[in-house]
Motif scaffolding. Structure first.
Motif, PDB file in Angstrom:
ATOM      1  N   GLY A   1     136.245  15.296  40.489  1.00 51.44           N
ATOM      2  CA  GLY A   1     136.707  14.800  39.312  1.00 51.44           C
ATOM      3  C   GLY A   1     135.510  14.151  38.736  1.00 51.44           C
ATOM      4  O   GLY A   1     135.849  13.754  37.529  1.00 51.44           O
TER       5      GLY A   1
ATOM      6  N   LEU B   1     143.545  20.724  39.928  1.00 52.97           N
ATOM      7  CA  LEU B   1     142.253  21.782  40.152  1.00 52.97           C
ATOM      8  C   LEU B   1     142.772  22.705  41.153  1.00 52.97           C
ATOM      9  O   LEU B   1     142.840  24.033  41.179  1.00 52.97           O
ATOM     10  CB  LEU B   1     141.197  21.098  40.473  1.00 52.97           C
ATOM     11  CG  LEU B   1     139.924  22.211  40.756  1.00 52.97           C
ATOM     12  CD1 LEU B   1     139.126  22.724  39.509  1.00 52.97           C
ATOM     13  CD2 LEU B   1     138.720  21.211  41.365  1.00 52.97           C
TER      14      LEU B   1
ATOM     15  N   ASN C   1     146.916  10.627  40.043  1.00 50.02           N
ATOM     16  CA  ASN C   1     145.658  11.259  40.135  1.00 50.02           C
ATOM     17  C   ASN C   1     145.697  12.678  39.688  1.00 50.02           C
ATOM     18  O   ASN C   1     145.005  13.772  40.468  1.00 50.02           O
ATOM     19  CB  ASN C   1     144.933  10.975  41.456  1.00 50.02           C
ATOM     20  CG  ASN C   1     143.390  11.342  41.024  1.00 50.02           C
ATOM     21  OD1 ASN C   1     142.724  11.853  40.074  1.00 50.02           O
ATOM     22  ND2 ASN C   1     142.505  10.638  41.721  1.00 50.02           N
TER      23      ASN C   1
ATOM     24  N   LEU D   1     130.991  17.781  43.478  1.00 48.59           N
ATOM     25  CA  LEU D   1     131.215  16.722  42.574  1.00 48.59           C
ATOM     26  C   LEU D   1     132.352  16.934  41.502  1.00 48.59           C
ATOM     27  O   LEU D   1     133.350  15.896  41.354  1.00 48.59           O
ATOM     28  CB  LEU D   1     130.155  16.153  41.938  1.00 48.59           C
ATOM     29  CG  LEU D   1     129.095  15.398  42.699  1.00 48.59           C
ATOM     30  CD1 LEU D   1     127.890  15.445  42.262  1.00 48.59           C
ATOM     31  CD2 LEU D   1     129.594  14.113  43.121  1.00 48.59           C
ATOM     32  N   MET D   2     132.346  18.214  40.938  1.00 49.50           N
ATOM     33  CA  MET D   2     133.390  18.509  39.794  1.00 49.50           C
ATOM     34  C   MET D   2     134.796  18.607  40.340  1.00 49.50           C
ATOM     35  O   MET D   2     135.733  18.176  39.790  1.00 49.50           O
ATOM     36  CB  MET D   2     133.089  19.642  39.059  1.00 49.50           C
ATOM     37  CG  MET D   2     131.624  19.503  38.092  1.00 49.50           C
ATOM     38  SD  MET D   2     131.728  20.815  36.883  1.00 49.50           S
ATOM     39  CE  MET D   2     131.098  22.099  38.189  1.00 49.50           C
TER      40      MET D   2
ATOM     41  N   LEU E   1     133.344  15.070  36.179  1.00 51.02           N
ATOM     42  CA  LEU E   1     132.930  16.289  35.213  1.00 51.02           C
ATOM     43  C   LEU E   1     131.957  15.842  34.052  1.00 51.02           C
ATOM     44  O   LEU E   1     132.285  14.686  33.457  1.00 51.02           O
ATOM     45  CB  LEU E   1     134.226  16.595  34.312  1.00 51.02           C
ATOM     46  CG  LEU E   1     135.337  17.479  35.562  1.00 51.02           C
ATOM     47  CD1 LEU E   1     136.819  17.289  34.865  1.00 51.02           C
ATOM     48  CD2 LEU E   1     134.838  18.546  35.783  1.00 51.02           C
TER      49      LEU E   1
ATOM     50  N   ILE F   1     130.190  12.643  49.861  1.00 56.90           N
ATOM     51  CA  ILE F   1     131.343  12.296  48.568  1.00 56.90           C
ATOM     52  C   ILE F   1     132.832  12.217  49.114  1.00 56.90           C
ATOM     53  O   ILE F   1     133.435  13.240  49.710  1.00 56.90           O
ATOM     54  CB  ILE F   1     131.237  13.424  47.665  1.00 56.90           C
ATOM     55  CG1 ILE F   1     129.752  13.632  47.246  1.00 56.90           C
ATOM     56  CG2 ILE F   1     131.954  13.302  46.525  1.00 56.90           C
ATOM     57  CD1 ILE F   1     129.470  14.861  46.724  1.00 56.90           C
TER      58      ILE F   1
ATOM     59  N   THR G   1     135.041  26.257  38.199  1.00 56.72           N
ATOM     60  CA  THR G   1     135.765  24.976  38.157  1.00 56.72           C
ATOM     61  C   THR G   1     135.729  24.554  36.568  1.00 56.72           C
ATOM     62  O   THR G   1     136.680  23.727  36.314  1.00 56.72           O
ATOM     63  CB  THR G   1     134.597  24.092  38.947  1.00 56.72           C
ATOM     64  OG1 THR G   1     134.537  24.531  40.243  1.00 56.72           O
ATOM     65  CG2 THR G   1     135.392  22.635  39.140  1.00 56.72           C
TER      66      THR G   1
ATOM     67  N   LYS H   1     145.159  15.017  37.218  1.00 59.85           N
ATOM     68  CA  LYS H   1     143.940  15.960  36.722  1.00 59.85           C
ATOM     69  C   LYS H   1     143.383  16.678  37.770  1.00 59.85           C
ATOM     70  O   LYS H   1     142.861  17.912  38.060  1.00 59.85           O
ATOM     71  CB  LYS H   1     142.729  15.187  35.964  1.00 59.85           C
ATOM     72  CG  LYS H   1     142.079  16.179  35.256  1.00 59.85           C
ATOM     73  CD  LYS H   1     141.504  15.347  34.019  1.00 59.85           C
ATOM     74  CE  LYS H   1     139.920  15.903  33.752  1.00 59.85           C
ATOM     75  NZ  LYS H   1     139.292  15.161  32.738  1.00 59.85           N
ATOM     76  N   ARG H   2     142.842  15.826  38.814  1.00 63.00           N
ATOM     77  CA  ARG H   2     142.243  16.413  39.841  1.00 63.00           C
ATOM     78  C   ARG H   2     142.722  17.215  40.820  1.00 63.00           C
ATOM     79  O   ARG H   2     142.542  18.303  41.144  1.00 63.00           O
ATOM     80  CB  ARG H   2     141.312  15.266  40.671  1.00 63.00           C
ATOM     81  CG  ARG H   2     140.314  15.813  41.450  1.00 63.00           C
ATOM     82  CD  ARG H   2     140.107  14.542  42.792  1.00 63.00           C
ATOM     83  NE  ARG H   2     141.131  14.349  43.695  1.00 63.00           N
ATOM     84  CZ  ARG H   2     141.235  13.377  44.234  1.00 63.00           C
ATOM     85  NH1 ARG H   2     140.655  12.161  44.194  1.00 63.00           N
ATOM     86  NH2 ARG H   2     142.591  13.052  44.891  1.00 63.00           N
TER      87      ARG H   2
ATOM     88  N   TYR I   1     139.295  23.350  34.798  1.00 57.01           N
ATOM     89  CA  TYR I   1     139.544  22.008  34.016  1.00 57.01           C
ATOM     90  C   TYR I   1     139.818  21.902  32.506  1.00 57.01           C
ATOM     91  O   TYR I   1     140.647  21.340  32.245  1.00 57.01           O
ATOM     92  CB  TYR I   1     138.458  21.015  34.389  1.00 57.01           C
ATOM     93  CG  TYR I   1     138.254  20.286  35.632  1.00 57.01           C
ATOM     94  CD1 TYR I   1     139.288  19.441  35.884  1.00 57.01           C
ATOM     95  CD2 TYR I   1     137.379  20.538  36.642  1.00 57.01           C
ATOM     96  CE1 TYR I   1     139.625  18.559  36.943  1.00 57.01           C
ATOM     97  CE2 TYR I   1     137.448  19.574  37.764  1.00 57.01           C
ATOM     98  CZ  TYR I   1     138.537  18.576  37.991  1.00 57.01           C
ATOM     99  OH  TYR I   1     138.449  18.103  39.239  1.00 57.01           O
TER     100      TYR I   1
ATOM    101  N   GLU J   1     132.791  12.747  31.522  1.00 55.93           N
ATOM    102  CA  GLU J   1     133.540  11.653  32.083  1.00 55.93           C
ATOM    103  C   GLU J   1     132.923  10.513  32.042  1.00 55.93           C
ATOM    104  O   GLU J   1     131.755  10.415  32.466  1.00 55.93           O
ATOM    105  CB  GLU J   1     134.214  11.927  33.364  1.00 55.93           C
ATOM    106  CG  GLU J   1     135.259  12.953  33.619  1.00 55.93           C
ATOM    107  CD  GLU J   1     136.760  12.461  33.188  1.00 55.93           C
ATOM    108  OE1 GLU J   1     137.009  11.188  33.414  1.00 55.93           O
ATOM    109  OE2 GLU J   1     137.604  13.284  33.174  1.00 55.93           O
TER     110      GLU J   1
END
Lengths: 704, 71
Positions: B30, A105, A99, B26-27, B32, A488, A243, A101-102, A247, B35
């Protein structure tokens, strides 16, 4: 140990950071707390190939630096403040390759703090199996840092990682990911200038987080606030822009370094398991079966080792009394300190068993599914899905359960869980209920199979659940929290538990309990011992001479005399005097001063009630003699009225009192440890005592 | 249309967010803009929901999902 190098592990939750930490440090680690908060601070030592010793600090897992909870703040404080004890010379960034990409960050944020950094690319095996191909060299050259592929679970790549640490550069070499100044040019410049910071990203983070960072003075924080006003800085907006910009950078980096082949197999297996484990029927059935297993094990498996520990202490006390010269010091040592120690150590089996289960549930990924399933119900009463396990554990013992509430990230949810867990009927209440129910509820069956005593006992259990829910709901309305409640949450793929991690968790939780909560428990035991064994001068001598008179010596055997004396001594001790002092207050509940003594002594632990009753009514306190305590209590009469002391009303009132009152110093000690503040155990003690008093009063007055 | 209106098995592409504070969270997890997001399942009681985004699974409450606007 003196470390030559300080290394911090930083990464996302579930990135395998803790596993890597365990692999690097082995048993050579200790768990403390970050100052002022109950977030585990794990530090350990690791020997490098060049014989230098590195101190490894495992920082909490986060997704970014932005302050969502105390975890992010701790990471920020450790990395941004050079005087922080956890400030590292080198960062190992643990990234989950499956994972990436995340994970990157957070990496770009950490890298911008300009501390030398190495990337440990974890779970390469998992990534490959799910069809992800990463060109490690390409990634390393684009980021300007060393990237070491590892598998912490299988201890692969660890030697290479240690080699890399040995040769790591002392100056930061990472390339800039974004242009930080561009986000808020004047603000960053101004803060850099006034606070004498040379790293722009720290200045920007100070603007975001200055209210929460403990290393800033009030003046500094106020000044940053002014600068923010001056340049009309909007924290949220800046965070969102940052953010997205990050990205964009990450997408550029990953564009030709990562390739996805089709068919991610792992995902579908996890999905198939989830279809069963979070099924609307089977999901709950399986969950309750697991809870039942945990509950049973805490009860059943711990009984034997707990018995052994108790026997050991009885043996120690007996041997001590035989070997040591009789006297105050011996009594203090054996009946005060030793009794206190046994009160601490007796919890070890329950704590070990509960945490074995909890870490298996966490490790496999099942715990997040529990949260997922239970969240809707629990949210209604101000708890979270994660509160379920501590609450159920409360049926066995509140002490390990309150420790396990640490897994709840949200502060308010966690506090409410801690506050209501002691209401759940724990195993220490069982002997009290058993004694009182057998005293007043007839052992009769209705409709052939329903035993009245069983019904009474079950009613006590149901009552505890209902009261915990009501109190939780009330606290939800009262406790204010600045933290916004997010749900979340990552649902990690199912994995096999790592047994050595589980063994480590058990060991550490037990150690923490014994050393931290143990101190308070031993101290309170000593105080209780003093209260129960001393009285105002003259009184004990009078008892001595009274029982030496022929009236008694002719009528009773030596053993009976001893018991009578002991009972009279307790009545005249400070505890007895206290019991008489509180009698007016507890009379409306149907209690006399003798019950008052039991209420005071069972502050040590609820089950002490039976022992105290036995002493007061002077019978041997032994499991097999429960009947004789009962007989004595049954025949006990009120000296003024001649009526029985233990009527149905008194017995139920007493049970209700034990259901609600916070009569457990171990729980108080552990709540203090977990909340870091005497405020919480005090509030808890107060509300539970008030609740107990009112409920008992109503019960007694209704049944009288 | 927002994410909370999707049924299990349905997918959409993230367009924007209605809540600035939530969007940052949320971003970083992941979610984004651009997406693809798939609703995998609902919790047994209908809330929260589980979604797959950027190659992993995330669970979020329905009111949180409703801040994600889809294309």
């Amino acid at each position: 140990m003196n470390a030559d190098l300080k290394i911090a592990l930083v990464g996302n939750p579930n990135s395998g950071k803790s596993t890597l930490f365990n692999v690097l440090t082995g048993l050579n680690q200790k768990i403390g707390n970050f100052p002022g908060v109950t977030v585990d601070k794990k530090t350990g030592f690791c020997k490098l190939p060049d014989r230098r010793i590195a101190q490894i600090i495992d920082l909490p897992g986060t997704y970014s630096f932005y302050p969502k909870s105390r975890d992010e703040r701790i990471v920020m404080e450790a990395l941004a403040d050079k005087s922080n004890s956890a400030h590292p010379d080198l960062i190992i960034f643990v990234a989950d390759a499956s994972n990436l990409k995340r994970n990157l960050l957070l990496y770009t944020q950490v890298a911008d703090l300009k501390i030398p950094i190495i990337i440990a690319l974890n779970m390469m095996d998992l990534a490959e199996r799910s069809g992800i191909e990463i060109s490690v060299d390409e990634l390393a050259s684009k980021l300007g840092v060393q990237v070491i592929p590892i598998s912490a679970r299988n201890a692969q790549g660890i030697d290479e990682l240690k080699q890399t640490i040995t040769h790591a550069s002392k100056i930061p070499l990472q390339v800039d990911s974004i242009e930080v100044e561009a986000l808020a040019p004047q603000l960053v410049q101004q803060i850099c200038l006034e606070m004498q910071i040379d790293i722009p990203y720290i200045a920007l983070q100070l603007a975001h987080q200055h209210e929460q960072l403990s290393f800033l003075t009030v003046q500094q924080s106020d000044r940053i606030e002014e600068i923010e006003q001056e340049f009309s800085f909007q924290s949220q907006k800046s965070q969102a822009t940052e953010t997205i910009t990050r990205y964009n950078f990450i997408n550029d980096v990953l564009f030709d370094t990562i390739h996805f082949k089709a068919d991610p197999l792992q995902e579908t297996i996890s999905n198939r398991i989830d279809k069963v484990l979070t099924h609307r029927v089977f999901g709950f059935v399986i969950f309750f079966a697991i809870l039942f297993l945990i509950f049973q094990s805490i009860f059943a498996w711990s009984a034997y080792p707990m018995g052994l520990i108790e026997q050991l202490f009885v043996w120690l006390a007996n041997t001590g009394h035989q070997l040591l010269p009789a006297g105050v010091l011996t009594n203090l040592l054996l009946d005060g300190v030793l009794a206190g120690l046994s009160g601490v150590l007796v919890f070890i089996p329950q704590i070990a068993i509960l945490f074995a289960f909890i870490s298996i549930l966490e490790d496999t990924g099942y715990m997040s599914r529990v949260t997922f399933m239970m969240d809707k119900i629990m949210r209604k009463v101000g708890l979270s899905g994660k509160s379920v396990v501590p609450l159920i554990g409360g049926f066995a013992c509140a002490v390990p359960s309150i420790m396990s509430a640490r897994n709840i990230e949200n502060w308010k949810d966690r506090m409410i869980t801690i506050m209501v867990t002691p209401l759940i009927t724990c195993s220490a209440r069982l002997p009290v209920y058993a004694l009182l129910i057998s005293l007043v509820v007839p052992d009769k069956k209705v409709w052939w199979f329903i035993n009245l005593q069983g019904v009474a006992l079950m009613a006590m259990y149901v009552l505890s659940i209902v009261s915990a829910i009501i109190v939780a709901w009330a606290m939800k309305q009262i406790i204010r929290s600045r933290e916004r409640g997010y749900f979340i949450m990552e649902l990690p793929v199912y994995r096999m538990p790592r047994w050595n991690n589980i063994a480590l968790t058990m060991y550490q939780k037990v150690k923490t309990f014994v050393f931290e909560a143990g101190k308070v428990i031993v101290a309170v035991s000593i105080i209780l011992w003093v209260l129960a064994s001393y009285g105002p001068s003259g009184r004990f001598e009078k008892i001595e001479s009274q029982y030496q008179s022929p009236v008694y010596t002719q009528k009773y055997s030596a053993q009976q005399l001893g018991l009578l004396k002991e009972s009279a001594r307790l009545g005249n001790s400070y505890a007895g005097i206290l019991g008489k002092a509180i009698e007016p207050a507890i009379k409306p509940l149907g209690f006399d001063w003798k019950i008052g003594i039991a209420l005071i002594t069972s502050f040590a632990a609820r089950e002490v009630f039976v022992g105290t009753m036995a002493t007061i009514y002077s019978v041997d306190s032994d499991e097999s003699h429960l009947a004789s305590v009962r007989e004595k209590m049954h025949s006990a009469r009120n000296p003024d009225t001649g009526l029985p002391v233990f009527t149905t009303a008194t017995a139920f009132s007493l049970m209700i009192f034990y259901a609600f009152a916070m009569q457990c110093m171990s729980t108080i000690a552990v709540v203090y440890r977990e909340t870091k503040h005497w405020k919480w155990p005090t509030i808890q003690f107060a509300y539970m005592t008030v609740l107990a008093y009112i409920a008992s009063l109503i019960t007694y007055q209704l049944l009288k | 249309m927002n994410l909370s209106q999707l049924k299990p098995g349905q997918k959409g592409i993230i367009k924007e967010f209605t809540d600035l504070e939530m969007s940052v969270k949320l971003m970083e997890m992941g979610c984004l803009p651009g997406e693809c997001i798939v609703v995998e399942r609902f919790a047994p009681l209908g809330d929260p929901i589980a979604v797959t985004v950027s190659g992993y699974q995330l669970s979020l409450r329905k009111h949180e999902a409703s801040t994600i606007i889809l294309l």
